[in-house]
Write a protein that holds these residues in place. Structure first.
Motif, mmCIF file in Angstrom:
data_model
loop_
_atom_site.group_PDB
_atom_site.id
_atom_site.type_symbol
_atom_site.label_atom_id
_atom_site.label_comp_id
_atom_site.label_asym_id
_atom_site.label_seq_id
_atom_site.Cartn_x
_atom_site.Cartn_y
_atom_site.Cartn_z
ATOM 1 N N ARG A 167 27.454 85.661 99.539
ATOM 2 C CA ARG A 167 27.970 84.541 98.740
ATOM 3 C C ARG A 167 26.962 84.014 97.710
ATOM 4 N N ASN A 168 25.846 84.706 97.544
ATOM 5 C CA ASN A 168 24.885 84.306 96.525
ATOM 6 C C ASN A 168 25.542 84.440 95.143
ATOM 7 N N PRO A 169 25.681 83.336 94.386
ATOM 8 C CA PRO A 169 26.414 83.402 93.110
ATOM 9 C C PRO A 169 25.761 84.309 92.074
ATOM 10 N N THR A 170 24.434 84.376 92.068
ATOM 11 C CA THR A 170 23.752 85.242 91.101
ATOM 12 C C THR A 170 24.014 86.708 91.418
ATOM 13 N N VAL A 171 24.012 87.058 92.701
ATOM 14 C CA VAL A 171 24.326 88.433 93.095
ATOM 15 C C VAL A 171 25.759 88.780 92.704
ATOM 16 N N LYS A 172 26.689 87.845 92.927
ATOM 17 C CA LYS A 172 28.086 88.092 92.552
ATOM 18 C C LYS A 172 28.193 88.393 91.059
ATOM 19 N N ASP A 173 27.499 87.619 90.245
ATOM 20 C CA ASP A 173 27.547 87.814 88.796
ATOM 21 C C ASP A 173 26.913 89.146 88.408
ATOM 22 N N GLU A 174 25.792 89.493 89.046
ATOM 23 C CA GLU A 174 25.121 90.746 88.721
ATOM 24 C C GLU A 174 25.955 91.949 89.148
ATOM 25 N N ILE A 175 26.680 91.809 90.259
ATOM 26 C CA ILE A 175 27.576 92.885 90.691
ATOM 27 C C ILE A 175 28.696 93.070 89.665
ATOM 28 N N ALA A 176 29.212 91.952 89.160
ATOM 29 C CA ALA A 176 30.306 92.017 88.183
ATOM 30 C C ALA A 176 29.877 92.725 86.901
ATOM 31 N N HIS A 177 28.587 92.623 86.553
ATOM 32 C CA HIS A 177 28.093 93.237 85.319
ATOM 33 C C HIS A 177 27.271 94.499 85.586
ATOM 34 N N SER A 178 27.341 95.030 86.794
ATOM 35 C CA SER A 178 26.554 96.205 87.146
ATOM 36 C C SER A 178 27.069 97.441 86.428
ATOM 37 N N SER A 179 26.137 98.351 86.097
ATOM 38 C CA SER A 179 26.527 99.622 85.483
ATOM 39 C C SER A 179 26.693 100.728 86.518
ATOM 40 N N GLN A 180 26.560 100.384 87.795
ATOM 41 C CA GLN A 180 26.733 101.377 88.850
ATOM 42 C C GLN A 180 28.210 101.604 89.146
ATOM 43 N N GLN A 181 28.558 102.843 89.541
ATOM 44 C CA GLN A 181 29.932 103.134 89.920
ATOM 45 C C GLN A 181 30.284 102.457 91.232
ATOM 46 N N ALA A 182 29.301 102.330 92.117
ATOM 47 C CA ALA A 182 29.494 101.628 93.390
ATOM 48 C C ALA A 182 28.303 100.712 93.609
ATOM 49 N N VAL A 183 28.546 99.574 94.219
ATOM 50 C CA VAL A 183 27.480 98.607 94.451
ATOM 51 C C VAL A 183 26.601 99.091 95.594
ATOM 52 N N SER A 184 25.294 99.152 95.363
ATOM 53 C CA SER A 184 24.373 99.640 96.388
ATOM 54 C C SER A 184 23.962 98.515 97.324
ATOM 55 N N GLY A 185 23.459 98.897 98.495
ATOM 56 C CA GLY A 185 22.940 97.906 99.429
ATOM 57 C C GLY A 185 21.762 97.154 98.851
ATOM 58 N N LEU A 186 21.034 97.792 97.933
ATOM 59 C CA LEU A 186 19.880 97.144 97.326
ATOM 60 C C LEU A 186 20.291 95.920 96.516
ATOM 61 N N MET A 187 21.509 95.971 95.942
ATOM 62 C CA MET A 187 21.978 94.819 95.185
ATOM 63 C C MET A 187 22.113 93.586 96.082
ATOM 64 N N TYR A 188 22.646 93.771 97.277
ATOM 65 C CA TYR A 188 22.827 92.642 98.193
ATOM 66 C C TYR A 188 21.493 92.106 98.706
ATOM 67 N N THR A 189 20.531 93.001 98.867
ATOM 68 C CA THR A 189 19.231 92.567 99.392
ATOM 69 C C THR A 189 18.265 92.146 98.293
ATOM 70 N N TYR A 190 18.726 92.209 97.049
ATOM 71 C CA TYR A 190 17.898 91.860 95.887
ATOM 72 C C TYR A 190 17.221 90.493 96.036
ATOM 73 N N PRO A 191 17.934 89.429 96.458
ATOM 74 C CA PRO A 191 17.267 88.132 96.598
ATOM 75 C C PRO A 191 16.156 88.132 97.647
ATOM 76 N N VAL A 192 16.317 88.928 98.699
ATOM 77 C CA VAL A 192 15.285 88.992 99.731
ATOM 78 C C VAL A 192 14.097 89.799 99.221
ATOM 79 N N HIS A 193 14.378 90.804 98.407
ATOM 80 C CA HIS A 193 13.293 91.551 97.772
ATOM 81 C C HIS A 193 12.482 90.611 96.885
ATOM 82 N N GLN A 194 13.187 89.731 96.161
ATOM 83 C CA GLN A 194 12.485 88.757 95.338
ATOM 84 C C GLN A 194 11.694 87.770 96.199
#
Length: 320
Positions: free
Chosen positions: A105-132
């Motif tokens: 439910r992270n709003p920034t992740v939701k927005d980044e997923i919506a504008h992603s150039s990937q054909q499928a959303v990777s697990g790395l996208m969801y863990t991006y905030p924890v990586h940060q």
């Protein structure tokens, strides 16, 4: 309190004037006051794209942009994400501290997923905030300069730090977001300024390239130039850009141009931007790729020393 600042960029293309006025100028000011780490987030390039592109070229260009605007490697630690394995080892224990629902439910992740150039959303996208969070906490960062859209990531970092401290003992500070106050610069086409949309003036652009970009900028058909962000956003954006470069109020510039129309406006903006970029271009030309390799090697070594210490504290606290 002696603050530690963590900031940085993904090496996905050249930095532009929006980056300068939005964050780079502030970094140059902060480097004289605080301990600062500047992250070249190369691993994060693959969060929203299948291939990283010309990653090494982009890293070189990014560091040259840093040097050109006045970021001083003698004052800050510039380092490359992928060169610090201990930093990435923090991701595992940190992931155990947040739920899947919280990440989803992270709003920034939701927005980044919506504008992603990937054909499928990777697990790395969801863990991006924890990586940060690992990026910020490995150096015990306490101040994080961000735009409004990045505030949810800082909140995740605070959540991770707080839960780790509660579960294992006090190791991490709770970082604070540092919001910039500069006006938002839109792209020359009226949309969001972006490296990938071709609507931004790169810090590395030549005078002719800059002039060509501004000639193509959107305006309107009214002869009288006025600063009206609501009804004339494209004209207001060019006036804002000129104002930032000249250190003047956009309304005063509009009054000066008067009935000169779009041609006079674009001529003034071109002169203002090129004059502003002249010393930046000069400093950029003074550095070589050898300088980049040396600065990165030294910065990576210093950042890794810090990461080794923090990882050791984490392992001790967790009983490993």
């Amino acid at each position: 309190m002696n603050h530690v600042v963590l900031t940085g960029d993904r090496p996905t293309g050249p930095l532009h004037l929006g980056h300068y006025f939005g964050s780079l100028a502030n970094r140059v000011r902060l480097q004289d006051t605080y301990e600062m780490y500047v992250l070249i987030a190369d691993y994060q390039v693959i969060t929203d794209r299948d291939l990283p592109g010309s990653i090494q070229r982009n890293i070189t260009e990014l560091l040259l942009d840093y040097l050109a605007v006045g970021i001083d490697p003698a004052k800050v630690i510039v380092f490359q994400h992928s060169a610090i394995p201990e930093l990435n080892q923090l991701l595992l224990p940190f992931l155990s501290l947040v739920s899947v629902a919280e990440l989803s439910r992270n709003p920034t992740v939701k927005d980044e997923i919506a504008h992603s150039s990937q054909q499928a959303v990777s697990g790395l996208m969801y863990t991006y905030p924890v990586h940060q969070a690992a990026d910020i906490l490995f150096c015990k960062g306490t101040l994080v300069p961000v735009g409004r859209d990045q505030l949810p990531h800082v909140e995740v970092t605070r959540l991770v730090a707080r839960r780790f401290n509660e579960r294992y003992g006090e190791v991490f500070p709770l970082p604070e977001a540092m919001m910039g106050e500069q006006p938002l610069l839109k792209g020359l086409d009226g949309g969001k300024m972006s490296k990938s949309r071709g609507n931004a003036i790169a810090l590395s652009a030549t005078e002719d390239e800059t002039a060509a970009l501004i000639r193509k900028a959107r305006t309107d058909s009214e002869r009288l130039i006025t600063f009206d962000e609501t009804n004339r956003p494209e004209v207001a954006n060019l006036l804002t850009l000129a104002g930032l470069c000249l250190g003047r109020a956009p309304r005063d510039i509009a009054d000066e141009i008067g009935y000169g129309g779009a041609a006079a406006l674009k001529r003034l903006v071109t002169e203002a931007v090129n004059e502003f970029l002249r010393p930046i271009r000069k400093r950029r030309a003074e550095h070589t790729e050898g300088d980049v390799r040396r600065i990165l090697a030294e910065g990576n070594e210093r950042a890794r020393e810090r990461a080794v210490i923090t990882l050791g504290e984490v392992r001790d606290a967790m009983g490993f």
